[in-house]
Motif scaffolding. Structure first.
Motif, PDB file in Angstrom:
ATOM      1  N   TYR A  15       0.844  -1.190   0.000  1.00  0.00           N
ATOM      2  CA  TYR A  15       0.000   0.000   0.000  1.00  0.00           C
ATOM      3  C   TYR A  15       0.882   1.244   0.000  1.00  0.00           C
ATOM      4  O   TYR A  15       2.099   1.150  -0.080  1.00  0.00           O
ATOM      5  N   LYS A  16       0.271   2.394   0.133  1.00  0.00           N
ATOM      6  CA  LYS A  16       0.969   3.675   0.029  1.00  0.00           C
ATOM      7  C   LYS A  16       2.170   3.769   0.976  1.00  0.00           C
ATOM      8  O   LYS A  16       3.277   4.088   0.558  1.00  0.00           O
ATOM      9  N   ASN A  17       1.965   3.507   2.264  1.00  0.00           N
ATOM     10  CA  ASN A  17       3.023   3.654   3.265  1.00  0.00           C
ATOM     11  C   ASN A  17       3.377   2.353   3.980  1.00  0.00           C
ATOM     12  O   ASN A  17       4.204   2.366   4.886  1.00  0.00           O
ATOM     13  N   SER A  58      -9.611  -2.917  -3.377  1.00  0.00           N
ATOM     14  CA  SER A  58      -9.994  -2.599  -4.747  1.00  0.00           C
ATOM     15  C   SER A  58     -10.289  -1.113  -4.956  1.00  0.00           C
ATOM     16  O   SER A  58     -10.352  -0.658  -6.081  1.00  0.00           O
ATOM     17  N   SER A  59     -10.468  -0.371  -3.884  1.00  0.00           N
ATOM     18  CA  SER A  59     -10.805   1.042  -4.015  1.00  0.00           C
ATOM     19  C   SER A  59      -9.591   1.920  -3.726  1.00  0.00           C
ATOM     20  O   SER A  59      -8.532   1.428  -3.370  1.00  0.00           O
ATOM     21  N   LYS A  60      -9.771   3.232  -3.844  1.00  0.00           N
ATOM     22  CA  LYS A  60      -8.674   4.140  -3.510  1.00  0.00           C
ATOM     23  C   LYS A  60      -8.541   4.320  -2.000  1.00  0.00           C
ATOM     24  O   LYS A  60      -7.602   4.935  -1.544  1.00  0.00           O
ATOM     25  N   ASN A  61      -9.469   3.760  -1.230  1.00  0.00           N
ATOM     26  CA  ASN A  61      -9.401   3.767   0.234  1.00  0.00           C
ATOM     27  C   ASN A  61      -9.385   2.333   0.754  1.00  0.00           C
ATOM     28  O   ASN A  61     -10.365   1.863   1.329  1.00  0.00           O
ATOM     29  N   PHE A 112     -20.471  -6.239   3.982  1.00  0.00           N
ATOM     30  CA  PHE A 112     -19.579  -5.107   4.267  1.00  0.00           C
ATOM     31  C   PHE A 112     -19.766  -4.030   3.208  1.00  0.00           C
ATOM     32  O   PHE A 112     -19.718  -4.323   2.018  1.00  0.00           O
ATOM     33  N   GLN A 113     -19.962  -2.809   3.662  1.00  0.00           N
ATOM     34  CA  GLN A 113     -20.073  -1.680   2.741  1.00  0.00           C
ATOM     35  C   GLN A 113     -19.314  -0.500   3.325  1.00  0.00           C
ATOM     36  O   GLN A 113     -19.433  -0.204   4.512  1.00  0.00           O
ATOM     37  N   PHE A 114     -18.548   0.158   2.465  1.00  0.00           N
ATOM     38  CA  PHE A 114     -17.792   1.335   2.877  1.00  0.00           C
ATOM     39  C   PHE A 114     -17.981   2.407   1.817  1.00  0.00           C
ATOM     40  O   PHE A 114     -17.481   2.273   0.701  1.00  0.00           O
ATOM     41  N   LYS A 115     -18.754   3.438   2.159  1.00  0.00           N
ATOM     42  CA  LYS A 115     -19.047   4.514   1.217  1.00  0.00           C
ATOM     43  C   LYS A 115     -18.924   5.848   1.929  1.00  0.00           C
ATOM     44  O   LYS A 115     -19.527   6.053   2.994  1.00  0.00           O
ATOM     45  N   LYS A 116     -18.159   6.749   1.329  1.00  0.00           N
ATOM     46  CA  LYS A 116     -17.998   8.116   1.825  1.00  0.00           C
ATOM     47  C   LYS A 116     -17.636   8.143   3.310  1.00  0.00           C
ATOM     48  O   LYS A 116     -18.176   8.921   4.085  1.00  0.00           O
TER      49      LYS A 116
END
Length: 146
Positions: A15-17, A58-61, A112-116
């Motif tokens: 991942y990023k870091n 799969s997402s940007k978060n 599982f759902q992760f939105k905004k």
């Protein structure tokens, strides 16, 4: 480094870091794997996150959900390495494991759902009876993870 699917480190994701290692603590089938988070910069362990419930890269978060003890779900943002805990009823989990054929608490979580920045999870459980019940658990990561 060669990974095995049976025991020890079986997979890693960058991942990023950080990078996330998936570790199998028992040889064979079906035990939930544990996740360990490491720093990309230093290679040092950031945290032992617990046993796997769900991961979404799969997402940007990207995030991972793990079981921390018998009464907490740990949400970890894999870009920022920020974690926050979601309390769950230890009594509901213990009663369900006792009154069903489910072996691991990690199997009780679904949808599982992760939105905004809002995470929702469904906990399925049994109390003293034989009927399944469902409870939605919510986490507002903008408010609850600071």
């Amino acid at each position: 480094m060669e990974f095995t699917t049976r025991l020890g480190y079986i997979q890693w994701t960058e991942y990023k870091n950080s990078f996330l290692i998936e570790n199998s603590k028992a040889s064979g089938c079906c035990d939930p794997h544990e996740y360990i988070l490491y720093s990309k910069e230093t290679g040092k362990k950031i945290a032992e996150l617990g046993t796997a419930i769900f991961s979404d890269d799969s997402s940007k978060n990207p995030y991972v959900l793990t079981m921390s003890g018998n009464d907490e779900v740990l949400f970890t943002n894999l870009n920022t390495n920020q974690s926050c805990r979601i309390k769950v009823s230890q009594k509901k989990i213990e009663n369900t494991l006792k009154n069903s054929d489910i072996l691991y608490a990690e199997e009780l979580f679904e949808n599982f759902q992760f939105k905004k920045g809002m995470l929702s999870i469904q906990l399925k459980y049994k109390d003293s009876g034989n009927f399944w019940k469902k409870e939605k658990i919510f986490l507002d990561t903008a408010k609850d993870c600071n």
